[in-house]
Design an enzyme around this catalytic site. Structure first.
Site, PDB file in Angstrom:
ATOM      1  N   LYS A 169       1.332  -9.439   8.828  1.00 49.07           N
ATOM      2  CA  LYS A 169       1.909  -8.121   9.075  1.00 49.07           C
ATOM      3  C   LYS A 169       0.891  -7.379   9.928  1.00 49.07           C
ATOM      4  O   LYS A 169      -0.192  -7.028   9.465  1.00 49.07           O
ATOM      5  CB  LYS A 169       2.173  -7.389   7.758  1.00 49.07           C
ATOM      6  CG  LYS A 169       2.696  -5.972   7.940  1.00 49.07           C
ATOM      7  CD  LYS A 169       2.791  -5.245   6.594  1.00 49.07           C
ATOM      8  CE  LYS A 169       3.219  -3.795   6.788  1.00 49.07           C
ATOM      9  NZ  LYS A 169       3.228  -3.031   5.530  1.00 49.07           N
ATOM     10  N   THR A 179       0.821  -1.211   0.000  1.00 44.02           N
ATOM     11  CA  THR A 179       0.000   0.000   0.000  1.00 44.02           C
ATOM     12  C   THR A 179       0.857   1.265   0.000  1.00 44.02           C
ATOM     13  O   THR A 179       0.452   2.298  -0.551  1.00 44.02           O
ATOM     14  CB  THR A 179      -0.947   0.009   1.217  1.00 44.02           C
ATOM     15  OG1 THR A 179      -0.197  -0.274   2.404  1.00 44.02           O
ATOM     16  CG2 THR A 179      -2.031  -1.048   1.057  1.00 44.02           C
ATOM     17  N   ARG A 207      -6.354   2.106   8.677  1.00 52.45           N
ATOM     18  CA  ARG A 207      -6.566   2.456   7.270  1.00 52.45           C
ATOM     19  C   ARG A 207      -7.754   1.709   6.652  1.00 52.45           C
ATOM     20  O   ARG A 207      -8.425   2.233   5.771  1.00 52.45           O
ATOM     21  CB  ARG A 207      -5.303   2.154   6.457  1.00 52.45           C
ATOM     22  CG  ARG A 207      -4.164   3.124   6.743  1.00 52.45           C
ATOM     23  CD  ARG A 207      -2.953   2.797   5.877  1.00 52.45           C
ATOM     24  NE  ARG A 207      -1.911   3.805   6.051  1.00 52.45           N
ATOM     25  CZ  ARG A 207      -1.819   4.921   5.347  1.00 52.45           C
ATOM     26  NH1 ARG A 207      -2.715   5.188   4.413  1.00 52.45           N
ATOM     27  NH2 ARG A 207      -0.841   5.776   5.563  1.00 52.45           N
ATOM     28  N   TYR A 242      -2.332  -8.915   6.140  1.00 51.76           N
ATOM     29  CA  TYR A 242      -1.933  -7.562   6.541  1.00 51.76           C
ATOM     30  C   TYR A 242      -3.111  -6.894   7.221  1.00 51.76           C
ATOM     31  O   TYR A 242      -4.111  -6.583   6.581  1.00 51.76           O
ATOM     32  CB  TYR A 242      -1.479  -6.768   5.317  1.00 51.76           C
ATOM     33  CG  TYR A 242      -1.039  -5.339   5.595  1.00 51.76           C
ATOM     34  CD1 TYR A 242      -0.705  -4.908   6.876  1.00 51.76           C
ATOM     35  CD2 TYR A 242      -0.949  -4.414   4.567  1.00 51.76           C
ATOM     36  CE1 TYR A 242      -0.301  -3.607   7.131  1.00 51.76           C
ATOM     37  CE2 TYR A 242      -0.536  -3.110   4.793  1.00 51.76           C
ATOM     38  CZ  TYR A 242      -0.218  -2.712   6.077  1.00 51.76           C
ATOM     39  OH  TYR A 242       0.178  -1.410   6.314  1.00 51.76           O
ATOM     40  N   ILE A 290       8.122  -5.026   8.314  1.00 47.70           N
ATOM     41  CA  ILE A 290       7.996  -4.473   6.964  1.00 47.70           C
ATOM     42  C   ILE A 290       7.849  -2.970   7.154  1.00 47.70           C
ATOM     43  O   ILE A 290       6.843  -2.492   7.658  1.00 47.70           O
ATOM     44  CB  ILE A 290       6.816  -5.082   6.193  1.00 47.70           C
ATOM     45  CG1 ILE A 290       7.059  -6.580   5.971  1.00 47.70           C
ATOM     46  CG2 ILE A 290       6.647  -4.374   4.845  1.00 47.70           C
ATOM     47  CD1 ILE A 290       5.910  -7.309   5.302  1.00 47.70           C
ATOM     48  N   TYR A 338     -12.709  -0.242   3.638  1.00 43.87           N
ATOM     49  CA  TYR A 338     -13.956   0.485   3.406  1.00 43.87           C
ATOM     50  C   TYR A 338     -15.200  -0.370   3.658  1.00 43.87           C
ATOM     51  O   TYR A 338     -16.116   0.056   4.353  1.00 43.87           O
ATOM     52  CB  TYR A 338     -14.035   1.101   1.998  1.00 43.87           C
ATOM     53  CG  TYR A 338     -15.306   1.892   1.786  1.00 43.87           C
ATOM     54  CD1 TYR A 338     -15.454   3.157   2.331  1.00 43.87           C
ATOM     55  CD2 TYR A 338     -16.392   1.345   1.099  1.00 43.87           C
ATOM     56  CE1 TYR A 338     -16.629   3.871   2.186  1.00 43.87           C
ATOM     57  CE2 TYR A 338     -17.567   2.043   0.950  1.00 43.87           C
ATOM     58  CZ  TYR A 338     -17.686   3.301   1.491  1.00 43.87           C
ATOM     59  OH  TYR A 338     -18.848   3.991   1.352  1.00 43.87           O
TER      60      TYR A 338
END
Length: 292
Positions: free
Chosen positions: A164, A46, A140, A135, A206, A109
């Protein structure tokens, strides 16, 4: 999956002033990471502004990155989103040559329930020719993947090999580490809490700030892996403020500005992101002077 131990970096995607991909700077960035000791690279996570890239651009970047890396370090591909059918189609049409795993962000979303997140990753796992890294970044995506869902996926699908974690919840990290299969990996997805996460049992990071400071991030992770938390704490503290500045006006806007100041690419981003303000530029410049 020893390839996923240590320091990884989610590569930014450099752009030219006209918005096209700056492949010359991407090559420079890749070499910078490898020469500084990064253990592996993530292409089009991302942080790479993948949401603004076309299908053709993604393929071109992946092909270019594989050639530039030239098997010097392991390479992970970011393939994720909130349309499960589309992600499955992308994976089925993806050339895995040169990659060791796929990093796939939890759906954003839509805010699915846990069963929806499970079914999303089930479909991805069944389609993927490569191991999958989950992830979880609820700040977010708008939804959290619970430890129960993470562990359920890890147990049910042998090719789901790691997560992650960027939830910031130590209660969540503790539950994953307690209940996960022995060979399932916890990876920090948040630079500032990598040290305490590795103290608990995470295998690495990461990173975002690693784009600009790969040697320091690689050393921090290596020291933590050796249990030398006293030495790691010095680097941890040195990078805290610059890391905050990387995110204060959106990721990867801050780290792209730092890279520009270091002579790697320009700070161009694609809308709806915009370059950091003059105020943040000044703060970044001041902080950069403190890092040696």
């Amino acid at each position: 999956m020893n390839e996923l131990h240590g320091a990884g970096v989610a590569l930014v995607t450099p752009f030219n002033a006209d918005g096209t991909v700056d492949f010359e700077s991407l090559a420079q960035l890749i070499d910078y990471q490898i020469n500084a000791g990064m253990n592996y690279l993530v292409s089009l996570g991302t942080t790479g502004e993948v949401a603004t890239l076309s299908k053709e651009e993604r393929k071109h970047i992946w092909d270019f990155t594989v050639k530039q890396v030239n098997a010097r370090v392991p390479l992970v591909a970011g393939i994720g989103g909130n349309n499960t059918a589309e992600i499955v189609d992308q994976i089925k049409n993806f050339d895995p040559t040169g990659f060791c795993a796929i990093l796939s962000v939890s759906p954003y979303y839509n805010k699915p329930v846990q069963e929806g997140i499970y079914q999303h990753y089930k479909a991805i796992a069944e389609a993927s020719p490569l191991p999958i890294i989950l992830y979880n970044v609820p700040g977010r995506t708008g939804s959290n993947m619970t430890p129960e869902t993470t562990v359920r996926l890890a147990r049910d699908f042998k090719n789901i090999v790691a997560t992650k974690e960027a939830s910031g919840s130590f209660a969540q990290f503790n539950a994953i580490l307690r209940d996960k299969p022995a060979d399932f990996l916890l990876i920090s997805g948040d630079d500032p809490i990598t040290l305490p996460m590795m103290a608990l049992g995470a295998v690495g990071l990461i990173s975002v700030v690693g784009n600009a400071y790969p040697a320091k991030v690689a050393e921090l992770v290596a020291l933590c892996a050796k249990g030398n938390y006293t030495a790691a704490r010095t680097i941890h503290n040195e990078l805290l403020e610059i890391t905050d500045l990387c995110f204060v006006e959106g990721n990867p806007c801050g780290v792209k500005y730092i890279l520009q100041e270091q002579g790697i690419g320009q700070d161009h981003v694609r809308l709806p992101l915009i370059p950091v303000s003059a105020k943040t530029q000044a703060a970044i410049q001041a902080e950069m002077q403190k890092i040696h």
